[in-house]
Design an enzyme around this catalytic site. Structure first.
Site, short mmCIF file in Angstrom:
data_model
loop_
_atom_site.label_atom_id
_atom_site.label_comp_id
_atom_site.label_asym_id
_atom_site.label_seq_id
_atom_site.Cartn_x
_atom_site.Cartn_y
_atom_site.Cartn_z
N MET A 36 52.76 28.21 52.77
CA MET A 36 52.04 27.31 53.69
C MET A 36 52.49 25.87 53.54
SD MET A 36 48.19 28.78 53.64
CE MET A 36 47.52 27.46 54.65
N GLN B 102 41.74 22.03 55.18
CA GLN B 102 41.30 21.96 53.78
C GLN B 102 41.43 23.28 53.02
OE1 GLN B 102 40.55 19.12 52.20
NE2 GLN B 102 41.11 18.10 54.11
N GLY B 103 41.60 24.39 53.76
CA GLY B 103 41.60 25.69 53.08
C GLY B 103 42.84 25.95 52.25
N CYS B 104 42.73 26.91 51.31
CA CYS B 104 43.86 27.28 50.45
C CYS B 104 44.65 28.45 51.02
CB CYS B 104 43.38 27.64 49.05
SG CYS B 104 43.00 26.20 48.06
N VAL B 105 44.10 29.12 52.02
CA VAL B 105 44.84 30.25 52.60
C VAL B 105 45.03 30.05 54.10
CG1 VAL B 105 44.34 32.08 50.96
CG2 VAL B 105 42.69 31.56 52.75
#
Lengths: 172, 105
Positions: A36, B102-105
């Site tokens: 990501m 903001q998410g990690c995934v």
């Protein structure tokens, strides 16, 4: 003295040597997170970590409730203080590991984190590489056919290091 | 916070260089932001995804996850990484004029 900003990480190689659900997720999350951020990422599954990429096991990974001193973190879910150790004797009761596993999966789903098989596919689709360790495959008498499709190759340790040129290596 | 001119208008950016106000967004700004992200031409497919990001943001207050984009059939993960190479969730959100995810995934 130099005050140059450090070089950003461009590539990570993650070694996952354990097969508990709570041990596999960190490897998957770190690898996916790297993709990501635009980094190259690979995971090398070895020893008991092979569980995570076996067709027969990928949906059956468990959280160990015996001999897992960190389970105190699960105590608040049972309305107990986080400082309280998870009673080992309770962990040995049939079904308790399944319950802990179910609870973790539930929490993960709430956080929009996929199940292990879907996660492996997601990493593979994102351009991340999933590898299996040849030595461990031989030890457990496994064939490439026993592994999920998202596994790109079975590698020797030497080949893994070769592919990891320039990478930061993370052992989980 | 910093303001600068982009696509003929003055736009405010936060410390992460994401647009401070997503309502000030338009497609011309998106094209400029895409250039900054190394995407030469913003195709209809890019726009479609960027629009989905904006709609999601407006309805749930956060940009969609890569998983959601895949599962809901908006865009398969492989294609998403091809369209927005080198960090699709962040890039698409930035081009969509949204806050940094903001998410990690």
């Amino acid at each position: 003295m130099t005050d140059q900003t450090p070089e950003p990480i461009k590539k990570v190689s993650i070694i996952c040597a354990k097969g508990g659900l709570d041990e596999v997720y960190p490897a998957l999350i770190m690898a996916n997170g790297a993709r990501m951020e635009g980094m190259e990422a690979s995971i090398f599954f070895t020893f008991f970590g092979l569980n995570a990429i076996m067709k027969k096991m990928v949906k059956n990974l468990k959280v160990a409730t015996v001999g897992n001193p960190s389970l105190n973190l699960a105590m608040p879910m049972m309305k107990m203080p986080v400082t309280m150790p998870f009673p080992t004797i309770m962990g040995a009761i049939p079904g308790v590991s399944n319950l802990a596993t179910w609870m973790m999966k539930n929490e993960m789903e709430n956080l929009d984190i996929p199940e292990v098989d879907e996660f492996l596919e997601m990493i593979s689709d994102s351009g991340g590489h999933i590898y299996a360790c040849k030595l461990a495959m031989d030890m457990f008498k496994l064939e490439k056919d026993d592994l999920v499709d998202s596994v790109e190759a079975v590698l020797t340790v030497g080949e893994f290091y070769e592919k990891s040129a320039g990478a930061s290596i993370i052992f989980i | 916070m910093a303001s600068r001119e982009i696509a003929g208008v003055t736009v405010e950016f936060d410390d992460d260089n994401f647009m401070a106000d997503h309502t000030a967004w338009n497609e011309a700004i998106a094209a400029e932001l895409a250039n900054e992200e190394g995407i030469e031409t913003l195709t209809d497919r890019h726009i479609e995804i960027v629009q989905y990001f904006r709609n999601e943001f407006e309805s749930i207050g956060t940009a969609p996850s890569i998983r959601k984009l895949n599962k809901s059939g908006v865009v398969p993960t492989k294609e998403l990484y091809q369209l927005f190479p080198g960090g699709p969730a962040k890039k698409a959100a930035r081009i969509a004029g949204l806050k940094k995810p903001q998410g990690c995934v």
